[in-house]
Design a protein around this motif. Structure first.
Motif, PDB file in Angstrom:
ATOM      1  N   TRP A 432       0.614   3.442  14.000  1.00  0.00           N
ATOM      2  CA  TRP A 432       1.249   3.322  12.682  1.00  0.00           C
ATOM      3  C   TRP A 432       1.670   1.893  12.344  1.00  0.00           C
ATOM      4  N   LYS A 433       1.580   0.984  13.304  1.00  0.00           N
ATOM      5  CA  LYS A 433       1.905  -0.411  13.008  1.00  0.00           C
ATOM      6  C   LYS A 433       0.851  -1.060  12.107  1.00  0.00           C
ATOM      7  N   SER A 434      -0.321  -0.450  12.014  1.00  0.00           N
ATOM      8  CA  SER A 434      -1.372  -0.936  11.108  1.00  0.00           C
ATOM      9  C   SER A 434      -1.890   0.218  10.249  1.00  0.00           C
ATOM     10  N   GLU A 435      -0.963   1.054   9.804  1.00  0.00           N
ATOM     11  CA  GLU A 435      -1.300   2.245   9.018  1.00  0.00           C
ATOM     12  C   GLU A 435      -1.447   1.889   7.537  1.00  0.00           C
ATOM     13  N   PHE A 436      -2.178   2.736   6.822  1.00  0.00           N
ATOM     14  CA  PHE A 436      -2.313   2.606   5.370  1.00  0.00           C
ATOM     15  C   PHE A 436      -2.693   3.965   4.808  1.00  0.00           C
ATOM     16  N   ASN A 437      -2.760   4.075   3.477  1.00  0.00           N
ATOM     17  CA  ASN A 437      -3.180   5.330   2.867  1.00  0.00           C
ATOM     18  C   ASN A 437      -3.759   5.033   1.490  1.00  0.00           C
ATOM     19  N   VAL A 438      -4.282   6.050   0.827  1.00  0.00           N
ATOM     20  CA  VAL A 438      -4.797   5.925  -0.533  1.00  0.00           C
ATOM     21  C   VAL A 438      -3.844   6.675  -1.457  1.00  0.00           C
ATOM     22  N   ILE A 439      -3.201   5.957  -2.341  1.00  0.00           N
ATOM     23  CA  ILE A 439      -2.225   6.538  -3.266  1.00  0.00           C
ATOM     24  C   ILE A 439      -2.616   6.138  -4.682  1.00  0.00           C
ATOM     25  N   ASP A 440      -2.855   7.143  -5.520  1.00  0.00           N
ATOM     26  CA  ASP A 440      -3.266   6.901  -6.913  1.00  0.00           C
ATOM     27  C   ASP A 440      -4.487   5.983  -7.005  1.00  0.00           C
ATOM     28  N   GLY A 441      -5.412   6.156  -6.064  1.00  0.00           N
ATOM     29  CA  GLY A 441      -6.656   5.396  -6.102  1.00  0.00           C
ATOM     30  C   GLY A 441      -6.588   4.012  -5.503  1.00  0.00           C
ATOM     31  N   ASN A 442      -5.422   3.609  -4.991  1.00  0.00           N
ATOM     32  CA  ASN A 442      -5.251   2.277  -4.404  1.00  0.00           C
ATOM     33  C   ASN A 442      -4.992   2.371  -2.907  1.00  0.00           C
ATOM     34  N   ILE A 443      -5.536   1.429  -2.155  1.00  0.00           N
ATOM     35  CA  ILE A 443      -5.209   1.342  -0.732  1.00  0.00           C
ATOM     36  C   ILE A 443      -3.821   0.723  -0.621  1.00  0.00           C
ATOM     37  N   VAL A 444      -2.885   1.458  -0.029  1.00  0.00           N
ATOM     38  CA  VAL A 444      -1.494   1.021   0.098  1.00  0.00           C
ATOM     39  C   VAL A 444      -1.176   0.877   1.579  1.00  0.00           C
ATOM     40  N   PHE A 445      -0.680  -0.298   1.969  1.00  0.00           N
ATOM     41  CA  PHE A 445      -0.441  -0.606   3.370  1.00  0.00           C
ATOM     42  C   PHE A 445       1.028  -0.375   3.735  1.00  0.00           C
ATOM     43  N   ARG A 446       1.229   0.133   4.925  1.00  0.00           N
ATOM     44  CA  ARG A 446       2.594   0.357   5.401  1.00  0.00           C
ATOM     45  C   ARG A 446       3.320  -0.962   5.629  1.00  0.00           C
ATOM     46  N   GLY A 447       2.603  -1.955   6.126  1.00  0.00           N
ATOM     47  CA  GLY A 447       3.232  -3.240   6.389  1.00  0.00           C
ATOM     48  C   GLY A 447       4.420  -3.095   7.308  1.00  0.00           C
ATOM     49  N   ASN A 448       5.552  -3.683   6.928  1.00  0.00           N
ATOM     50  CA  ASN A 448       6.747  -3.617   7.766  1.00  0.00           C
ATOM     51  C   ASN A 448       7.709  -2.531   7.298  1.00  0.00           C
ATOM     52  N   GLY A 449       7.214  -1.610   6.457  1.00  0.00           N
ATOM     53  CA  GLY A 449       8.070  -0.566   5.930  1.00  0.00           C
ATOM     54  C   GLY A 449       8.020   0.713   6.746  1.00  0.00           C
ATOM     55  N   GLY A 450       8.665   1.767   6.204  1.00  0.00           N
ATOM     56  CA  GLY A 450       8.681   3.058   6.853  1.00  0.00           C
ATOM     57  C   GLY A 450       7.482   3.899   6.452  1.00  0.00           C
ATOM     58  N   ASP A 451       7.590   5.207   6.703  1.00  0.00           N
ATOM     59  CA  ASP A 451       6.489   6.110   6.388  1.00  0.00           C
ATOM     60  C   ASP A 451       6.083   5.985   4.928  1.00  0.00           C
ATOM     61  N   LEU A 452       4.783   6.032   4.689  1.00  0.00           N
ATOM     62  CA  LEU A 452       4.267   6.017   3.327  1.00  0.00           C
ATOM     63  C   LEU A 452       4.430   7.393   2.686  1.00  0.00           C
TER      64      LEU A 452
END
Length: 475
Positions: A432-452
């Motif tokens: 999860w330190k290099s996690e990301f997801n697809v939200i509303d058609g955009n690749i969104v990165f977790r970065g230094n934040g919490g759960d997406l």
């Protein structure tokens, strides 16, 4: 009821605020009182010599010499006002107005710089015989006054053991606070960005005047008695954790603020117009939990040149001197102060920008994890999820798509980029330190934040990713 009769012209007074150079503020200002002007029947008014409110310790200050106007049939002056700078100030028969109100008029019209200012002013008086009241207006006089201003110097410097030999004059002068284009009285805020390499390092703020003293700490500002307050010759202020900080001081209020600087890293190069504008820099993603490590998925052309900087601008940039660990056969190598690509293709980069600078070039691997894979979370915790069944196919062209396998189960979609040391039980390199997801058609990165934000998907769907455009699709 006393009947009031308005005499004289309607007063039209307004002053346009202006900004002036403040470099000559300390020069002595002198003026001679003007000749008295008429103030109704038998009355007169004249301005006093130039007023410096820094020298005034009383609640009222004399601005004019008045001979009160009189009238026949027992008329006597009972009320006075002074109009200047778009304001009307109550004035007594001695020609005194509120010190605070005069200060406010100057600041409103001209700002806080301690410069002598001029106002065209008129006096008003109401004379009454007990039955009728008459308003009397004087001729114009010139009031000259300098506002009281905070004792702010033109420059401040950072000193302390946050730097090697941090109280040496030459070292201190290399760490000047920055300031806006406004004068220091209208904008008393100064700031500096500093990198603290060890915990519990301290600093003080050195005014420019202290640089000429035998000990530059004489007159330096440190911590005051209140939280985040400054005091001359106070104690050094301690920063408890290593990191990058922005220190801001307000030299009017004598306060300070220490804020951790958000960690950033950018890439530019021959395919990015060599960073000529801010948009010509590609921002890397912060590796979760680290202020020094960043990553990106990127396509390189053969022979492409690139380098890094901690902001989207040319400063402290680096490339050719970095340690390179090539795990993907990219052929990336130093070329002068830049880096040059040997083989075109997609690569996963991890960059460390700390005491040591390191570039890891990895294979472009992306994996599914969690609900949607066979075995769900249990497979992940058993470290069995990093298999071809959960691996995305990688493209060979810049605008090609990374495509996931079809989801084995319905649930929340989760995915990550994989480095050689990515695992499930290693706290330093969890997936999860290099996690990301697809939200509303955009690749969104977790970065230094919490759960997406959770993204619900159905079994047999799959996700496609375009890392060049930053877009993704689930279908």
């Amino acid at each position: 009821m006393i009947k009031k009769i308005l005499l004289g012209m309607t007063l039209l007074m307004s002053m346009v605020a202006c900004t002036e150079d403040y470099t000559d503020w300390g020069k002595p200002q002198t003026s001679s009182p003007e000749e008295a002007v008429a103030f109704g029947d038998n009355g007169s008014i004249s301005a006093v010599q130039a007023i410096n409110l820094a020298d005034v310790t009383t609640t009222t200050v004399k601005v004019a010499n008045i001979v009160a106007p009189t009238g026949g049939s027992g008329y006597k002056a009972s009320e006075f006002q002074l109009t200047l700078g778009g304001a009307s100030l109550n004035m007594n028969e001695a020609g005194e107005v509120s010190t605070e109100e005069l200060q406010n008029v100057i600041v409103t019209n001209y700002g806080k710089a301690p410069l002598q200012r001029e106002f065209t002013a008129k006096a008003l008086a109401w004379i009454s015989n007990g039955h009728n009241s008459v308003k009397i207006e004087s001729g114009s006089i010139t009031v000259q006054a300098t506002p009281k201003a905070a004792n702010i110097e033109q420059a401040y410097y950072l000193a302390g053991d946050i730097f090697a030999d941090g109280y040496n004059k030459d070292v201190v002068m290399a760490h000047a606070f920055t300031h806006s284009d406004n004068n220091v009285w209208d904008d008393p805020n100064f700031s500096i960005e500093v990198k603290v390499t060890e915990a519990n390092k301290s600093f003080m703020i050195i005014p420019a005047s202290s640089l000429e003293k035998s000990d530059i700490r004489d007159g330096a500002f440190g911590s005051g008695s209140e939280k985040e307050s400054l005091a001359s010759n106070g104690n050094a202020i301690t920063i408890e954790k290593a990191g990058k900080y922005i220190i801001t001081v307000n030299m009017e209020k004598l306060t300070y603020k220490i804020e951790a600087k958000p960690a950033t890293l950018f890439l530019t190069g021959s395919e990015y117009n060599w960073g000529k504008t801010e948009s010509d820099w590609k921002q890397l993603i912060q590796y979760n939990g680290s202020d020094e490590t960043f990553w990106t998925m990127i396509y390189f052309s053969e022979g492409e040149m690139f380098k890094f900087a901690p902001q989207a601008a040319w400063a402290d940039d680096f490339g050719g001197g970095i340690t390179i660990e090539d795990n993907a056969g990219s052929g990336i190598a130093a070329d002068g102060s830049n880096l040059k690509v040997g083989k075109a293709g997609w690569y996963l980069l991890r960059v460390t920008n700390g005491k040591e600078r390191k570039l890891e070039v990895c294979k472009p691997e992306v994996y599914l994890v969690g609900d949607v894979i066979a075995g769900g979370w249990g497979a992940g915790w058993e470290d069995k999820a990093k298999t071809d069944a959960n691996k995305f196919t990688a493209p060979t062209t810049k605008n090609g798509l990374f495509v996931s396998p079809k989801f084995a189960n319905s649930g929340n979609l989760r995915m990550y980029v994989n480095f050689p040391d990515t695992g499930y039980k290693d706290p330093n390199n969890n997936w999860w330190k290099s996690e990301f997801n697809v939200i509303d058609g955009n690749i969104v990165f977790r970065g230094n934040g919490g759960d997406l934000q959770p993204v619900a998907v159905e079994a047999n769907q799959q996700v496609s990713l375009n890392f060049t455009t930053g877009k993704g699709e689930i279908k």
